[in-house]
Design a protein around this motif. Structure first.
Motif, PDB file in Angstrom:
ATOM      1  N   THR A 340       0.819  -1.201   0.000  1.00 26.41           N
ATOM      2  CA  THR A 340       0.000   0.000   0.000  1.00 26.41           C
ATOM      3  C   THR A 340       0.863   1.265   0.000  1.00 26.41           C
ATOM      4  OG1 THR A 340      -0.120  -0.084   2.421  1.00 26.41           O
ATOM      5  CG2 THR A 340      -1.903  -1.163   1.195  1.00 26.41           C
ATOM      6  N   GLY A 341       0.177   2.415  -0.070  1.00 31.79           N
ATOM      7  CA  GLY A 341       0.861   3.703  -0.047  1.00 31.79           C
ATOM      8  C   GLY A 341       1.504   4.083  -1.359  1.00 31.79           C
ATOM      9  N   ARG A 346       1.056   5.348 -10.327  1.00 28.09           N
ATOM     10  CA  ARG A 346       0.278   5.460 -11.567  1.00 28.09           C
ATOM     11  C   ARG A 346       0.850   6.542 -12.488  1.00 28.09           C
ATOM     12  NH1 ARG A 346      -4.031   4.537  -7.570  1.00 28.09           N
ATOM     13  NH2 ARG A 346      -4.895   2.450  -7.984  1.00 28.09           N
ATOM     14  N   GLY A 347       1.663   7.432 -11.941  1.00 24.76           N
ATOM     15  CA  GLY A 347       2.250   8.495 -12.742  1.00 24.76           C
ATOM     16  C   GLY A 347       3.726   8.303 -13.019  1.00 24.76           C
ATOM     17  N   ARG A 352       2.297   1.858 -13.094  1.00 30.01           N
ATOM     18  CA  ARG A 352       2.924   0.624 -12.628  1.00 30.01           C
ATOM     19  C   ARG A 352       1.936  -0.307 -11.945  1.00 30.01           C
ATOM     20  NH1 ARG A 352       8.881   2.820 -10.568  1.00 30.01           N
ATOM     21  NH2 ARG A 352       9.852   2.671 -12.628  1.00 30.01           N
ATOM     22  N   LEU A 353       0.937   0.229 -11.270  1.00 30.89           N
ATOM     23  CA  LEU A 353      -0.020  -0.650 -10.609  1.00 30.89           C
ATOM     24  C   LEU A 353      -0.826  -1.429 -11.644  1.00 30.89           C
ATOM     25  CD1 LEU A 353      -1.309   1.570  -7.661  1.00 30.89           C
ATOM     26  CD2 LEU A 353       0.686   0.079  -7.777  1.00 30.89           C
ATOM     27  N   ALA A 354      -1.365  -0.738 -12.627  1.00 27.66           N
ATOM     28  CA  ALA A 354      -2.143  -1.419 -13.667  1.00 27.66           C
ATOM     29  C   ALA A 354      -1.272  -2.382 -14.455  1.00 27.66           C
ATOM     30  CB  ALA A 354      -2.778  -0.397 -14.600  1.00 27.66           C
ATOM     31  N   LEU A 370      -5.717  -1.987  -5.670  1.00 30.61           N
ATOM     32  CA  LEU A 370      -6.379  -1.263  -4.602  1.00 30.61           C
ATOM     33  C   LEU A 370      -6.327   0.237  -4.890  1.00 30.61           C
ATOM     34  CD1 LEU A 370      -4.641  -3.119  -1.619  1.00 30.61           C
ATOM     35  CD2 LEU A 370      -6.875  -3.660  -2.644  1.00 30.61           C
ATOM     36  N   PRO A 371      -7.092   1.047  -4.186  1.00 29.51           N
ATOM     37  CA  PRO A 371      -6.990   2.494  -4.404  1.00 29.51           C
ATOM     38  C   PRO A 371      -5.571   3.022  -4.264  1.00 29.51           C
ATOM     39  CG  PRO A 371      -8.936   2.009  -3.099  1.00 29.51           C
ATOM     40  CD  PRO A 371      -8.183   0.717  -3.231  1.00 29.51           C
ATOM     41  N   ASP A 372      -4.795   2.427  -3.346  1.00 21.18           N
ATOM     42  CA  ASP A 372      -3.432   2.916  -3.148  1.00 21.18           C
ATOM     43  C   ASP A 372      -2.399   1.799  -3.186  1.00 21.18           C
ATOM     44  OD1 ASP A 372      -3.946   1.637  -0.745  1.00 21.18           O
ATOM     45  OD2 ASP A 372      -2.828   3.106   0.447  1.00 21.18           O
TER      46      ASP A 372
END
Length: 434
Positions: A340-341, A346-347, A352-354, A370-372
């Motif tokens: 998390t965190g 994403r920028g 990177r998360l996707a 997750l959201p974060d």
């Protein structure tokens, strides 16, 4: 879902599979983050600066070329770089590639040049957060023409000086937005006071690195909660010694966990502000035996092949760059993980998360965004093409998966040249020890 950026015809790299436990010592080149900060501070110094054992990679070559375009001498001297400051002048055109350090550090230097400096980069670079530093430069007295985009490309119309003074920004997208303003601040007429307002700044170890390197170069720096002050004044010449890049150790040390073996990275500093130093605690939390001694940092896995290790629950806000390799390790662990965190990833070079969700799941994994952050449940994986989205950390993550999963084909391994040009050679040598 991110779109792979490399043409389908580009050759893939078959990630080597480990057959037994690795047993290796891996010497790493210098830190990209330290090298590019040293180059900027050298260009603004009052005397020549020798950058000792710098990293030579796409990101650092882009910085060196950008500074040369503005009139700074950057010459090879053995394994070092000799930086000779000179009058900063335009007109010039600067290519920042996909390097966050170049796109955030160079504009403040360009504002000190006499003349126009046109700044652009790779297509993805035009999507990365730049608005806060463009707005800040204007408030500090510089002229920047970005066509209202708040992003690349833009032109800095330098007057040879910047007034400086207080400025407030939202640096929640990247700590580099603060570092970029601080590094050039000693040359601003009034110095600078940067105040952050917004969600927490990520990767604060990199801000600590900026502050330490400024002080080592003779700058007066004061810090408080979400505020940084740099006084105007000359920067010293001399030597700037570059540490090994500790973040680039992640995949090599992780190989000890995956295979149950041993990996040592020599030259690991006793006292460092590099975010990669967090690997000591993170890998220990996954079950590794971690020790720092005269020979360097040594990580030992379970002693059985394949290695048996636990998942990880961790807030990686301060060390987000370690996420891709840690996510790959988590996909091979014995228990679930929650990272998390790291919404700010994403920028980065890609979302990177996707990208991690898409690519690990394409190999049979179970990763949920997750959201974060990421939630990762280990499952048996299979081979397939692992797209890398022109992101060096995705290549490193794919290599870790390939240790335990036959048939992982890594798209565009050359993109790892951004920070570790000889990665595939070092990795192949590592796996040969297994």
């Amino acid at each position: 879902m991110p779109t792979p950026l490399t043409p389908p015809s580009a050759p893939h790299w078959p990630a080597p599979v480990a057959r037994t436990a690795v047993d290796a010592t891996v010497a790493l080149p210098g830190s990209k983050s330290m090298t590019n900060r040293a180059l900027v501070l050298g260009a603004l110094a009052s005397a020549p600066v020798r950058v000792v054992r710098p990293l030579r990679s796409r990101d650092t070559d882009l910085m060196a070329d950008a500074l040369r375009a503005l009139g700074t001498g950057v010459a090879e001297d053995g394994s070092d770089w000799l930086v000779t400051p000179g009058p900063l002048t335009g007109p010039a055109r600067v290519d920042v590639g996909l390097a966050g350090t170049v796109m955030r550090f160079l504009p403040t230097v360009a504002a000190l040049a006499a003349g126009e400096v046109a700044v652009d980069g790779d297509p993805r670079a035009r999507e990365r957060p730049m608005g806060p530093i463009i707005t800040a430069l204007r408030e500090l007295g510089a002229e920047v023409d970005d066509g209202g985009r708040g992003a690349l490309p833009f032109t800095v119309r330098g007057r040879g000086l910047v007034d400086g003074g207080p400025v407030t920004i939202d640096a929640s997208g990247s700590s580099q937005l603060v570092s970029g303003l601080l590094l050039a601040a000693p040359r601003f007429a009034k110095g600078v006071e940067v105040r952050h307002e917004g969600p927490p700044v990520p990767s604060t170890p990199h801000l600590a690195m900026t502050v330490r390197m400024l002080r080592e170069a003779g700058a007066g720096v004061e810090t408080g909660e979400n505020v940084w002050r740099v006084a105007p004044g000359p920067l010293l010449g001399g030597e700037r010694i570059i540490e090994p890049d500790l973040s680039n150790a992640a995949q090599f040390l992780g190989a000890a966990l995956v295979t149950g073996g041993r990996v040592t990275v020599p030259g690991w500093p006793d006292d460092t502000v590099q975010p990669g130093d967090a690997l000591r605690g993170l890998l220990a939390a996954m079950g590794a035996d971690v020790s720092l001694g005269p020979d360097g940092l040594t990580v030992r896995g379970s002693g059985t092949f394949p290695g048996v290790f636990q998942g990880l629950e961790a807030d990686l806000h301060e060390v987000g760059e370690l996420t891709p390799v840690l996510a790959a390790l988590a996909a091979l662990a014995a228990t679930p993980s929650r990272l998390t965190g790291i919404a700010h990833l994403r920028g980065h070079e890609t979302d990177r998360l996707a990208a991690l969700v898409t690519e690990i799941n394409a190999l049979g994994g179970d990763v949920r965004e997750l959201p974060d952050g990421l939630e990762i449940r280990p499952r048996p994986l299979h081979g397939g093409v692992f797209h890398t989205y022109d992101d060096h950390r995705m290549v490193m993550a794919a290599a870790v998966l390939g240790l335990a999963v036959p048939g992982v084909e890594v798209e565009n391994p050359e993109t790892v040249g951004k920070t570790l040009p000889d990665f595939t050679g070092l990795w192949t040598d590592l796996v040969r020890t297994a």
